[in-house]
Design an enzyme around this catalytic site. Structure first.
Site, mmCIF file in Angstrom:
data_model
loop_
_atom_site.group_PDB
_atom_site.id
_atom_site.type_symbol
_atom_site.label_atom_id
_atom_site.label_comp_id
_atom_site.label_asym_id
_atom_site.label_seq_id
_atom_site.Cartn_x
_atom_site.Cartn_y
_atom_site.Cartn_z
ATOM 1 C CB SER A 1 -2.108 -3.557 1.145
ATOM 2 O OG SER A 1 -1.006 -4.215 1.722
ATOM 3 C CG HIS B 1 0.242 -6.632 5.162
ATOM 4 N ND1 HIS B 1 0.223 -6.213 6.467
ATOM 5 C CD2 HIS B 1 0.515 -5.536 4.433
ATOM 6 C CE1 HIS B 1 0.486 -4.920 6.517
ATOM 7 N NE2 HIS B 1 0.659 -4.477 5.289
ATOM 8 N N GLY C 1 0.806 -1.211 0.000
ATOM 9 C CA GLY C 1 0.000 0.000 0.000
ATOM 10 C C GLY C 1 0.841 1.263 0.000
ATOM 11 C CB CYS D 1 4.240 4.071 11.163
ATOM 12 S SG CYS D 1 3.278 3.269 9.918
ATOM 13 C CG ASN E 1 -4.826 3.571 9.258
ATOM 14 O OD1 ASN E 1 -5.203 4.519 8.560
ATOM 15 N ND2 ASN E 1 -3.791 3.653 10.068
ATOM 16 C CD GLN F 1 -6.680 -1.142 7.850
ATOM 17 O OE1 GLN F 1 -7.406 -2.072 8.189
ATOM 18 N NE2 GLN F 1 -5.392 -1.098 8.162
ATOM 19 C CB THR G 1 11.705 -9.113 -11.324
ATOM 20 O OG1 THR G 1 12.808 -8.769 -12.164
ATOM 21 C CG2 THR G 1 11.317 -10.567 -11.541
HETATM 22 N N1 PLP Z 1 -2.816 2.720 3.967
HETATM 23 C C1 PLP Z 1 -3.508 2.272 5.028
HETATM 24 C C2 PLP Z 1 -4.861 2.836 5.299
HETATM 25 C C3 PLP Z 1 -2.965 1.303 5.870
HETATM 26 O O1 PLP Z 1 -3.654 0.868 6.921
HETATM 27 C C4 PLP Z 1 -1.677 0.793 5.564
HETATM 28 C C5 PLP Z 1 -1.039 -0.219 6.453
HETATM 29 O O2 PLP Z 1 -0.684 0.048 7.572
HETATM 30 C C6 PLP Z 1 -0.997 1.279 4.435
HETATM 31 C C7 PLP Z 1 -1.608 2.242 3.667
HETATM 32 C C8 PLP Z 1 0.344 0.774 4.053
HETATM 33 O O3 PLP Z 1 0.214 -0.464 3.394
HETATM 34 P P1 PLP Z 1 1.456 -1.472 3.320
HETATM 35 O O4 PLP Z 1 1.708 -1.950 4.724
HETATM 36 O O5 PLP Z 1 0.989 -2.558 2.398
HETATM 37 O O6 PLP Z 1 2.609 -0.708 2.773
#
Ligand code: PLP
Length: 376
Positions: free
Chosen positions: A193, A195, A69, A322, A147, A173, A231
């Site tokens: 994303s 994960h 993401g 983060c 998030n 999310q 790649t």
């Molecule tokens: N955007 C949102 C709303 C997220 O919750 C996150 C993940 O924490 C990201 C972007 C970043 O995604 P990624 O962990 O795949 O880089």
């Protein structure tokens, strides 16, 4: 461990891992090679692209794979202003993920016009406030769902107010939890994303609406139709495909289950912890997130609560992963009008399809005891 931090990441499903392994062990070809190993990898990548695109009502040619993401968010903002040279102004919401806010701030520091738009006390942007950006030279980036609080933004209403501007939505999310239909939302770009939906880390995708002359931000080879060099991560892409397929096939069941968990959580918290405040509204929210803070936040140390919960075997978060550990109040809760103390002592619970009601009962009992001890 009672894991209630599924907004940060989810446990990868066994069958996702099973689908990935052959692409790392035996079928390790480069999808750009013309021999049979390469052609097999190419077929796998394009199958995944077709399936994931269809889950968001997009054409396969409208989807590029990225490293996640964060890369997709950065890519849209930077390419649209620099390489593609299609916009001169970037408009972002104050509660965006740092993967949007930080590149926007960096671009502002280098001379791009950047506006940051506030939110109402529930954390939603007001589409009327954004109406003034209805220009083809503007890119408006508003996340589909937050998030930290789970709040869903009125993206379709926003599109009605700004038919001429480019709209990007970070759907990291929401994808796999609620419908992310790029046509119904009316967006030009969308970030997803793997994960967050029991897929592998390090893989995501960016929807780029057909007709936009989008130039690569990451340059090198001609992969992804010249829109993202590198790649292709075949195993991760296949894992993403399986995770996305399962999330959509089971969406109703998963949503009902996750909602039952967050509803139970709300009920138990209200009954066992006095002076608790919910930062997640009751409607138009994702099913899996509940954010709380405390009215006597000055008396409570948010980091200490998280640490005590961790020691007691409960994994929760105080907002964006983060930010954890940095003692900064959450920028999301601050933008919603919470005091610094309240925004620092907030707790984000995020459940998954695998969370049990017993775990919810256990986590609340542990939190109640920690808060009780801190309050004496
Ligand atoms: N955007 C949102 C709303 C997220 O919750 C996150 C993940 O924490 C990201 C972007 C970043 O995604 P990624 O962990 O795949 O880089």
């Amino acid at each position: 461990m009672i894991y209630l931090d599924n907004s940060a990441t989810t446990r990868m499903d066994e069958d996702v891992l099973g689908a990935m392994l052959p692409w790392m062990r035996d079928s390790y070809g480069n999808a750009s090679s013309i021999h049979s190993l390469g052609r097999a990898a190419r077929v796998a990548v394009e199958n995944a692209r077709t399936e994931i695109a269809s889950l968001m009502n997009a054409h396969p040619a409208e989807l590029i794979f990225t490293s996640g993401g964060t890369e997709a968010d950065n890519t849209v903002l930077k390419s649209m202003n620099a390489e593609s040279a299609l916009v001169r102004r970037i408009v972002v919401g104050a509660t965006e993920h740092h993967a949007v806010l930080h590149p926007a701030e960096e671009m502002a520091a280098h001379g791009t016009d950047v506006d940051i738009i506030g939110v109402d006390p529930d954390g939603r942007v007001r589409p009327d406030e954004i109406a003034r950006y209805d220009q083809a030279s503007c890119l408006v980036s508003i996340m589909h769902a937050n998030n930290e609080t789970g709040v869903v933004q009125p993206i379709a209403a926003l599109r009605e107010r700004i038919p001429s501007a480019y709209i990007h939505t970070d759907a990291v999310q929401s994808f796999g939890k609620i419908s992310v239909d790029v046509k119904a939302l009316g967006v030009d770009f969308a970030t997803i994303s793997a994960h967050k939906i029991h897929g592998p880390k390090g893989i995501g995708a960016l929807f780029i609406r057909k007709g936009i002359d989008f130039k690569a931000h990451q340059q090198g080879g001609a992969q992804e139709r010249n829109r993202r060099a590198g790649t292709e991560a075949v195993a991760l892409i296949v894992g993403f495909q399986v995770a996305a397929r399962k999330a959509h096939a089971d969406m109703e069941v998963r949503t009902a289950h996750m909602t039952s968990c967050t509803t139970l959580l709300r009920d138990l918290l209200v009954r066992t912890i006095p002076d608790i405040r919910f930062n997640t509204p009751e409607s138009d929210v994702l099913p899996h997130i509940l954010n709380v803070s405390f009215l006597d936040a000055e008396q409570l140390d948010g980091e200490a609560i998280l640490q005590a919960m961790d020691i007691a075997g409960v994994a929760v978060s105080n907002g964006s992963a983060c930010v954890s550990g940095s003692q900064q109040p959450s920028h999301v809760l601050s933008a919603m009008g919470l005091s610094a103390a309240e925004a620092r002592a907030a707790i984000r619970f995020s459940v998954s399809k695998d969370t049990t009601h017993d775990e919810i009962h256990g986590a609340v009992a542990i939190l109640a005891e920690i808060v009780r001890n801190m309050r004496v």
